[in-house]
Motif scaffolding. Structure first.
Motif, short mmCIF file in Angstrom:
data_model
loop_
_atom_site.label_atom_id
_atom_site.label_comp_id
_atom_site.label_asym_id
_atom_site.label_seq_id
_atom_site.Cartn_x
_atom_site.Cartn_y
_atom_site.Cartn_z
N ARG A 166 1.17 -5.16 -5.91
CA ARG A 166 0.61 -6.28 -6.76
C ARG A 166 1.29 -7.59 -5.78
NH1 ARG A 166 2.73 -5.76 -12.37
NH2 ARG A 166 4.61 -5.14 -11.11
N GLY A 167 0.26 -8.69 -6.04
CA GLY A 167 0.64 -9.82 -5.27
C GLY A 167 0.34 -10.08 -3.96
N TYR A 175 -2.18 -4.91 3.91
CA TYR A 175 -2.25 -4.08 2.70
C TYR A 175 -3.14 -3.03 2.76
CZ TYR A 175 -3.94 -3.74 -2.31
OH TYR A 175 -4.15 -3.33 -3.63
N LYS A 176 -4.03 -3.00 3.53
CA LYS A 176 -5.12 -2.00 3.78
C LYS A 176 -4.37 -0.86 4.24
CE LYS A 176 -9.25 -4.78 3.97
NZ LYS A 176 -9.78 -4.38 2.76
N ASN A 208 2.85 1.04 -11.52
CA ASN A 208 2.18 0.25 -12.44
C ASN A 208 1.02 0.55 -12.92
OD1 ASN A 208 4.14 -2.25 -13.54
ND2 ASN A 208 4.29 -2.18 -11.23
N PHE A 209 0.64 1.44 -13.78
CA PHE A 209 -0.65 2.21 -13.98
C PHE A 209 -1.92 1.16 -14.15
CE2 PHE A 209 -3.13 3.09 -18.04
CZ PHE A 209 -4.23 4.14 -17.15
N ILE A 210 -1.69 0.03 -14.99
CA ILE A 210 -2.75 -0.74 -15.30
C ILE A 210 -3.12 -1.68 -14.11
CG2 ILE A 210 -1.51 -2.68 -16.44
CD1 ILE A 210 -4.40 -0.76 -17.77
N GLY A 214 -2.66 -2.67 -7.22
CA GLY A 214 -1.21 -2.52 -6.75
C GLY A 214 -1.34 -1.38 -5.57
N GLY A 215 -2.27 -0.80 -5.54
CA GLY A 215 -2.30 0.46 -4.44
C GLY A 215 -3.08 1.78 -5.22
N ASN A 216 -3.36 2.55 -4.47
CA ASN A 216 -3.99 3.82 -4.82
C ASN A 216 -3.16 5.14 -4.73
OD1 ASN A 216 -6.42 2.24 -5.47
ND2 ASN A 216 -7.19 2.46 -3.40
#
Length: 550
Positions: A166-167, A175-176, A208-210, A214-216
């Protein structure tokens, strides 16, 4: 993403500690790979290799020069027993265990990000040390001896946590490269795992589920037996994940928020749980909180207080699901789903976050109102209209057109609350009678090709029970529940289930506590659990003769 740790002084002590780690070999191997390789995949070939992998990931080291251990790909090449590495206090150290309580790891877990000239405060940001962000293929092998006892620490399981992005700039290459974690084709047998938030047999999971951005985390074809305890959110397979597919759990889950498969997930597909699931809020046979659940089933018991359901405690989309769970809850409790929540969530493309219940079957025998604790534990008035056979709370966006072809058991015993906010006549719901059920009664379900019901439901033993295709090839076997019919004997049941009546003794041994000392004393309406184990799977499919011991 910045974290302010306060004033931090480096010096001789910190340097010595770091030197000791280097000397101990916890830094990456300098000249060669830590494991044998098959192309770009590192091969895990022993319990010692599993332990080394955990140490490399958790201390931010490389698996070979230029390749970070936490983001590489691995494949398990044999069954392993981890018990030798579970003897220390706390047991197994998860792969992806961010031990913030170990101050000697400060230099590894945090890196300097800035310093204030005015007051000397130093700001730090997290490294990826202590997170698992790669791919692990169990290749169908079994892990035994997994024991963890950290009731006050998050992200506990064979694997711990994946990095929270996140962020971060989601369009960046960095990120990827860190976006997706995959664990697949893995069996964990007779585990005993205790943790805080995000606890599961395979992995603790996402922080963080919601926050889907934030990633998979994808879990596929993973199967767990044992006991899971969470001082927070927990699931039999995973505490929190993006997607869980074709996975199973057999055992017990006891946590504040509990699910037979996942404590929290966006999408659960083709999963089975044979479990006792206990919790407080967000408690479900498949998911404690799950946005979309499809083609999954649960047998056992589900008990909680608020937001309790036979399939999921809270969620939006249920399609092609089946439960034989007895359900107990006080508020927002339903046979299928406790609290229907239309969620504005970026779910995987195969899933849906629109509120809907379609083509579901509820086969529990008993629903019961839990004892009242106090109204501070729930958010809505705890009147009967917030509990029901199908669902506990109407939620936002659930319209009549969103509910279809719902089946429930004739003669379902309900104590403490009524059918729910709406009568069944308004929702295209139909009862079925287990004592007179024939295979043709479910033909309309099996013919629904758009949901591939033919692959999900399997009818036998004069009763309808679902067997997913992967279950018959499972190394743990699969379990079905047969309701005894008039004129049945254990031999006849074995013939129907196994294709060979000589398996009746195995069925009797599995159910001796229910049947008693005389195997002939079975009666219509009695439920008998039949487990087709890996050693007898070929006989269940009609191949070969039963072993002499039967």
């Amino acid at each position: 993403m910045m974290d302010v740790k306060g004033k931090f002084r480096t010096g001789v002590t910190a340097g010595l500690i770091f030197f000791v780690y280097l000397q101990a070999g916890l830094c990456a191997y300098a000249k060669e790979a830590a494991f044998e390789k098959d192309g770009d995949v590192y091969l895990i070939q022993s319990a010692g290799d599993m332990h080394l992998l955990a140490r490399l990931v958790n201390t931010g080291k490389e698996v070979e020069p230029g390749v970070a251990a936490h983001s590489a790909s691995y494949r398990l090449n044999c069954d392993v027993d981890l018990s030798a590495y579970c003897k220390e206090e706390g047991g197994w150290e998860p792969i992806g265990y961010r031990n913030i309580y170990d101050e000697s790891l400060d230099d590894i877990l945090w890196e300097k990000d800035g310093e204030s000239e005015d007051d000397g405060w130093v700001t730090y940001k997290e490294t990826d040390a202590g997170y698992f962000n790669g791919t692990f293929d169990g290749d169908g092998h079994v892990i035994r001896g997994l024991y963890i006892n950290r009731p006050n620490e998050q992200a506990q399981g064979l694997f711990g946590a994946r990095v929270d992005l996140r962020g971060e700039n989601r369009d960046s290459m960095d990120y990827k490269s860190r976006e997706t974690t995959v664990i697949k084709n893995l069996y964990i047998e007779d585990c005993d795992v205790t943790g805080a938030y995000y606890t599961g047999g395979v992995m603790g999971g996402m922080w963080n589920f919601i926050q889907y951005e934030g990633g998979n985390l994808y879990i596929e074809n993973c199967h767990v037996t044992g006991k899971i305890v969470g001082n927070g959110t927990a699931g039999g397979v995973v505490g929190s994940a993006s997607t869980v597919k074709n996975s199973s759990f057999t055992g017990s889950v006891d946590a504040s928020g509990a699910g037979g498969i996942a404590g929290e997930s966006y999408y659960i597909y083709g999963c089975t749980a044979h479990a006792k699931v206990n919790g407080s809020c967000y408690v479900g046979g498949i998911g404690g909180e799950a946005v979309c659940v499809r083609n999954s089933y649960m047998t056992g018991t589900v008990a909680g207080y608020d937001r309790v359901g036979g399939i999921t405690g809270a969620g939006a989309c249920l399609t092609g699901c089946y439960t034989r769970a007895d359900v107990t809850g006080y508020s927002r409790t339903g046979g299928l789903i406790g609290d229907i929540q239309s969620m504005n969530a970026p779910t995987p493309k195969e899933a849906s976050s629109a509120a809907a219940i379609r083509n579901c079957l509820m086969g529990g025998y008993h629903m019961e109102r839990a004892e009242k604790r106090n109204d501070l534990d729930v958010y809505y008035p705890t009147k009967d209209r917030y509990n029901g056979y199908i669902y506990g709370f109407p939620g936002a966006g659930l319209e009549r057109s969103a509910v279809g072809a719902f089946y429930y058991r004739e003669g379902l015993e309900v104590e403490g609350f009524g059918k729910g906010m709406y009568e069944f006549s308004a929702w295209n719901c139909r009862p079925y009678d287990c004592t007179r059920l024939e295979e043709t009664d479910f033909k309309d379900l099996l013919d629904k090709s758009e949901e591939k019901w033919g692959d999900v439901w399997y009818c036998a033993a004069d009763y309808a029970w679902p067997v997913l295709a992967w279950e018959k090839d499972s190394r743990f076997g699969y379990r079905v529940t047969v309701t005894v019919q008039e004129g049945d004997s254990l031999w006849k049941i074995a013939k129907k289930v196994y294709g060979n009546g000589n398996g009746w003794k195995e069925i009797y041994e599995q159910n001796k506590a229910i049947i008693g000392e005389d195997e002939k004393l079975i009666f219509p309406g009695m439920d008998i659990d039949v487990t087709v184990g890996p050693s007898s799977a070929k006989y269940a499919n009609g191949a070969g003769e039963w072993p002499a011991i039967l």
